[in-house]
Design an enzyme around this catalytic site. Structure first.
Site, short mmCIF file in Angstrom:
data_model
loop_
_atom_site.label_atom_id
_atom_site.label_comp_id
_atom_site.label_asym_id
_atom_site.label_seq_id
_atom_site.Cartn_x
_atom_site.Cartn_y
_atom_site.Cartn_z
N HIS A 133 -12.79 4.07 -2.04
CA HIS A 133 -13.35 2.89 -1.40
C HIS A 133 -13.11 2.88 0.10
O HIS A 133 -12.17 3.50 0.61
CB HIS A 133 -12.78 1.63 -2.04
CG HIS A 133 -13.32 1.37 -3.42
ND1 HIS A 133 -13.11 0.20 -4.11
CD2 HIS A 133 -14.10 2.14 -4.23
CE1 HIS A 133 -13.71 0.26 -5.29
NE2 HIS A 133 -14.32 1.43 -5.37
N GLU A 135 -12.03 0.52 2.08
CA GLU A 135 -10.73 -0.03 2.48
C GLU A 135 -9.62 1.00 2.33
O GLU A 135 -8.76 1.15 3.20
CB GLU A 135 -10.40 -1.26 1.63
CG GLU A 135 -11.42 -2.39 1.71
CD GLU A 135 -12.44 -2.35 0.59
OE1 GLU A 135 -12.72 -3.40 0.02
OE2 GLU A 135 -12.95 -1.24 0.28
N CYS A 169 -12.21 -5.24 -4.05
CA CYS A 169 -11.95 -5.21 -5.48
C CYS A 169 -10.44 -5.40 -5.72
O CYS A 169 -9.65 -5.41 -4.79
CB CYS A 169 -12.42 -3.89 -6.08
SG CYS A 169 -11.41 -2.46 -5.60
N CYS A 172 -8.27 -2.54 -4.27
CA CYS A 172 -8.15 -2.57 -2.81
C CYS A 172 -7.32 -3.76 -2.34
O CYS A 172 -6.63 -3.68 -1.32
CB CYS A 172 -9.54 -2.58 -2.17
SG CYS A 172 -10.39 -0.99 -2.28
#
Length: 206
Positions: A133, A135, A169, A172
């Site tokens: 991801h 992040e 999410c 993260c």
């Protein structure tokens, strides 16, 4: 010599491609034409919001969320493209976008997305996703000292290049909490953004 962002009128339509060219020169000099146009679209959308609010220049949150939009155009996901920017004292510490781990073929190369093929709803079954991801990629590129007390900006769009909610999410969120980032700003999916203190997530388990 490349133009600097500060030397241009951010909301001047004629200047927008030049602004984006300057920004992407520092982020990725090899960006493709399609991703450039997507970035330009994101910048123009930001400029419309600024004009409606009668602003002549963006505040820091608007400025960095705009950069996160540009970073997202580097994403290699076929389903959604996210970009993240980490700043400290209004200075960029690191950036990241969602894509396959280093050395692994990404979804653009393979031409397929497992979660999309299985019609898995957004936010579920991430163990089937081959991407890291945005992040997470931004966090692993910064030092512990740079992350402590920093701000992370996240922006994303779907496969139709429509802005979508970019709330982190659960995985993260845990990374953000452990990195001691103190402020999170993410797109709300409606040309705006939400600012939150990640410590609020501790009120319920994430």
């Amino acid at each position: 010599m490349k133009p600097t962002l500060l030397s241009l009128n951010f909301c001047n339509t004629a200047a927008q491609p030049l602004i984006l060219q300057s920004l992407l020169y520092y982020l990725s000099p090899n960006i493709s034409g399609c991703r450039y146009l997507a970035s330009l679209k994101a910048f123009r959308l930001l400029c419309i919001v600024m004009k409606k609010s009668r602003k002549f220049r963006p505040d820091w949150d608007e400025y960095f969320i705009g950069i996160a939009k540009a970073v997202s155009t580097r994403a290699t996901c076929l389903r959604r493209k996210y970009g993240a920017v980490i700043t400290k004292d209004n200075i960029i510490v690191s950036t990241g976008y969602n894509g396959a781990p280093a050395g692994m073929k990404d979804c653009l190369d393979v031409g397929r997305c497992t979660r999309k093929e299985l019609q898995i709803p957004h936010g579920e079954r991430y163990e089937l996703c081959h991407s890291v991801h945005a992040e997470a990629n931004a966090i692993i590129r910064a030092s512990a000292d740079e992350l402590r007390g920093a701000t992370i900006y996240i922006s994303g769009s779907d496969d139709r290049e429509v802005e979508c909610s970019s709330e982190p999410c659960m995985m993260c969120k845990r990374l953000i909490l452990n990195s001691r980032i103190s402020k999170v700003v993410y797109s709300d999916g409606n040309t705006g953004f939400i600012v939150t203190d990640p410590r609020k997530w501790l009120k319920k388990r994430v």
